[in-house]
Motif scaffolding. Structure first.
Motif: not given
Length: 753
Positions: A167-181
């Motif tokens: 869960i820690i790995m997948s949630s870390t990956a899942a929250n990577s989108a902020t810098a995509i702005q």
């Protein structure tokens, strides 16, 4: 209270131990003996709680220590790694796309960045990942060999530590989108397509800065009991319920699956069949031609209205935060929401800043003008930012002082933490601080390298940010300071609503140090806001690992892997979504399915601050109060602080002006019909149930929260692919009275475009 937790000595406050008074061997041994004795007493008390042998009073949760002890009771195999690599690919974000989309890859990784482009900005549900990985993990355990030469692939039953690592790995990956702005805005509004290599390194570098921050702050924001991270409680509760087998958890597990199944079935109705249930407004049902009714009472569609007195029956919008956030956090939020109704109505219908010439709600920029409610949000956000500095300094200085002292290389006072969960973690090797320092240095180097183009001229757009090296350094330092400030509030009270306001703040700062450069302004916000957010998210993961006793080095490894995988997949998904939905993303209100509101807001602030700052925010300008409000915010906590010192028993210390101001224009964007039910449910759970039925609250409240979110998020994931078009073809439910595409979802007049 016989045999109760109240008899145990209180160690919720940590303390410094100097060389002069208690660092000798005998004294240190005394401390260890006391801690060991207390730990044994707490374990015995938790056993009585689990066997339902404690009194009603003993179940009452009143502070952070009670939550940590009563709600969160006191390994890498091939199976674990196999799941991680597939879950991260498949579950990299859970959003709400509901539209046809041609030529989009049909694989699970497309559920990534979707929430960034949905009308309601929904965060990734850790509970969604948790439930799916639980099914998947146990399924793999039963089908993989347990004997013979391949038994090392499946050394034992799927356990809690493997589960948490996934869960820690997948949630870390899942929250990577902020810098995509930054990357998406360049593509959408400037037709500049960043080189893939530079884009991915930009994503990774901005996140790794946050890793460095988290490593430096973990001693004061993870280990102590006071920092109990409310957002982790329902997750940790569910982990323990699923993996520990005793009388209490078996009842909780049955309740979890019952509610989970009900929500799984129910959410098909509001999300697909009967969208009116996402926002029932008797005013809009009575009059769907009035823009005033839409602005005040509507709110089921993006940028529609404030949703006053409306009610949502869609848990996907409400969410479980109202069930686990502390009562005083929710009261401060509710005060801010009340101010929202008053302030937004006043500025628009008072025609402040020429308000009526623009939509009631919009994140777009109209040459040198904002919509009035968007301008108001900039002001209240800056008031909040100023207030957080003073509030933390006044009420939490003793929590942060040890970290400040540790920056002194000649300081020899160790920081002694008396926390039952942390005592258990001493069995593992700690993460050396130099690991985090190494990550911080590497991330800083990546960020500096990405400022200039090192790619050949054939690249359409590389990393020319226009941000000087010294400006990036200044922004990184400010980002770290705010990571500590907001991290303190997230850890102690559960306050997280600072993402978009943080972006505006760093864009304002960048405008002053690098004026006249919109692109540099976006990069300034990226390297200021994103590491702050990421650092706080990683601190939360470290606390979750402490609750479930996952080795710190495993947590660190999972976060690193998740960062790299998440950056790659978020970039791929961004390209796919923009290619197939450009028109909807560029419109003001978007559709019920796709919205560019986040990118619009980001671009609007970049233009206004980067290119038009003197005209829009300078002395004598229309929005001069935006920068001034930052200074005003600094003094807001003082009246309540002085009142608290004069009347300490009244409770003025519970009033947080930073939270109130942040929520004082909270409804200026997005879907707002979920606010009213969240307010009511929150008070009912955290006040009425917690105080009147403490046994039920302690045993079941957080499990109910997990079940509501879990069932909702799993069916949402399925609906995305089955009917909303994430697999390439949408299957809209037939139009009828409760699903009229010519009106907003709540049958109000459609929002202005």
């Amino acid at each position: 209270m016989a045999d109760g937790i109240a008899q145990l000595p209180s160690y919720t406050a940590e303390k410094n131990v100097s060389d002069d008074d208690s660092l000798d061997k005998v004294a240190q041994n005394d401390v260890d003996v006391v801690d060991e004795k207390r730990l044994k007493e707490v374990e015995e008390f938790e056993e009585r709680l689990a066997l339902d042998e404690a009194s009603e009073e003993e179940y009452l949760v009143q502070d952070a220590h009670d939550v940590a002890i009563k709600a969160c009771l006191l390994p890498n195999s091939f199976l674990s790694f196999f799941q991680r690599s597939h879950l991260v690919e498949g579950l990299i974000n859970q959003g709400q796309p509901r539209t046809p989309s041609d030529n989009v890859p049909d694989n699970l990784s497309r559920v990534g960045i979707l929430s960034f482009w949905s009308p309601q900005t929904l965060s990734v549900s850790t509970l969604f990942l948790l439930v799916l990985s639980y099914w998947f993990g146990n399924g793999l355990h039963h089908i993989m060999p347990t004997t013979g030469i391949f038994k090392w692939l499946n050394p034992g039953p799927f356990n809690i530590k493997e589960h948490v690592a996934i869960i820690i790995m997948s949630s870390t990956a899942a929250n990577s989108a902020t810098a995509i702005q930054v990357i998406s805005v360049q593509d959408l509004y400037y037709n500049n397509k960043m080189n893939a290599g530079i884009a991915i390194f930009t994503l990774i570098g901005s996140q790794l800065l946050g890793y460095g921050y988290a490593g430096l702050l973990q001693d004061v924001l993870v280990k102590p009991t006071k920092c109990f991270w409310p957002a982790n409680i329902s997750t940790a509760n569910l982990f323990q319920a699923l993996h520990y087998d005793n009388q209490m958890t078996s009842k909780r597990v049955r309740m979890f699956w019952l509610i989970f199944t009900f929500m799984f079935c129910w959410e098909i109705i509001p999300q697909w069949i009967f969208p009116l249930l996402t926002g029932v407004s008797i005013f809009c049902l009575a009059n769907n031609h009035s823009p005033v009714f839409r602005n005040i009472f509507g709110g089921a569609s993006n940028n529609e209205g404030m949703g006053l007195l409306s009610w949502s029956f869609d848990w996907n919008l409400i969410g479980s935060a109202c069930l686990y956030n502390p009562i005083w956090l929710q009261i401060n939020q509710d005060i801010g929401i009340i101010f929202t109704y008053i302030l937004m109505s006043a500025v628009y219908y008072g025609n402040l800043w020429n308000a009526k010439s623009f939509p009631f709600m919009s994140q777009a920029i109209f040459p040198a003008w904002f919509s009035a409610t968007n301008a108001l949000y900039l002001i209240t956000s800056n008031l909040s930012l100023g207030a957080v500095v003073t509030h933390v300094a006044l009420y939490h200085w003793n929590d942060l002082k040890p970290f400040v002292k540790s920056l002194n290389p000649w300081n020899k006072d160790p920081w002694v933490v008396h926390d039952e969960h942390y005592e258990k973690m001493k069995a593992y090797k700690p993460i050396p601080r130099w690991w985090y320092l190494g990550v911080l240095v590497a991330a800083y180097a990546i960020a500096q390298a990405n400022r200039k183009s090192y790619f050949p001229p054939s690249a359409n757009y590389a990393g020319n940010s226009g941000l000087p090296w010294w400006a990036l350094t200044v922004l990184a330092i400010i980002s770290f300071i705010f990571c500590a400030l907001y991290g303190t509030l997230a850890a102690t009270i559960g306050f997280y609503e600072f993402n978009s306001s943080g972006t505006g703040f760093f864009q304002m700062i960048t405008a002053y140090i690098v004026p006249g450069r919109p692109v540099a302004n976006m990069y300034g916000a990226l390297y200021g806001q994103h590491p702050m957010i990421q650092g706080i998210a990683l601190l939360q993961d470290l606390k979750l690992g402490q609750y479930v006793k996952l080795a710190p080095r495993v947590t660190f490894s999972m976060q690193m892997i998740g960062t790299v995988v998440g950056a790659i997949l978020n970039y791929v998904m961004m390209l796919s979504i923009i290619t197939n939905n450009r028109d909807a993303l560029l419109s003001v209100s978007g559709t019920r399915l796709w919205s560019g509101q986040n990118a619009q807001g980001y671009n609007s602030n970049a233009i206004s601050w980067g290119a038009l700052a003197p005209q829009m925010f300078g002395p004598g300008s229309t929005y001069k109060m935006v920068p001034i409000s930052l200074a005003i915010g600094v003094i807001l906590p003082f009246p309540f602080y002085f009142a608290h010192r004069m009347w300490p028993k009244v409770g003025f210390n519970n009033l947080n002006t930073s939270i109130i101001m942040q929520y004082s224009c909270f409804l200026s964007v997005g879907i707002n019909t979920s606010v009213n039910p969240a307010m009511v449910i929150g008070i009912f759970s955290q006040w009425f149930v917690r105080t009147r039925f403490p046994r039920w609250f302690t045993k079941y409240n957080y499990i109910v929260a997990a079940a509501l979110d879990g069932g909702t998020q799993v069916i949402s994931f399925i609906l995305n692919f089955a009917v909303f078009g994430a697999s390439g073809t949408a299957h809209a439910f037939p139009t009828w009275w409760g699903n009229d595409i010519n009106l907003s979802a709540d049958r109000c007049l459609a929002p202005e475009n």
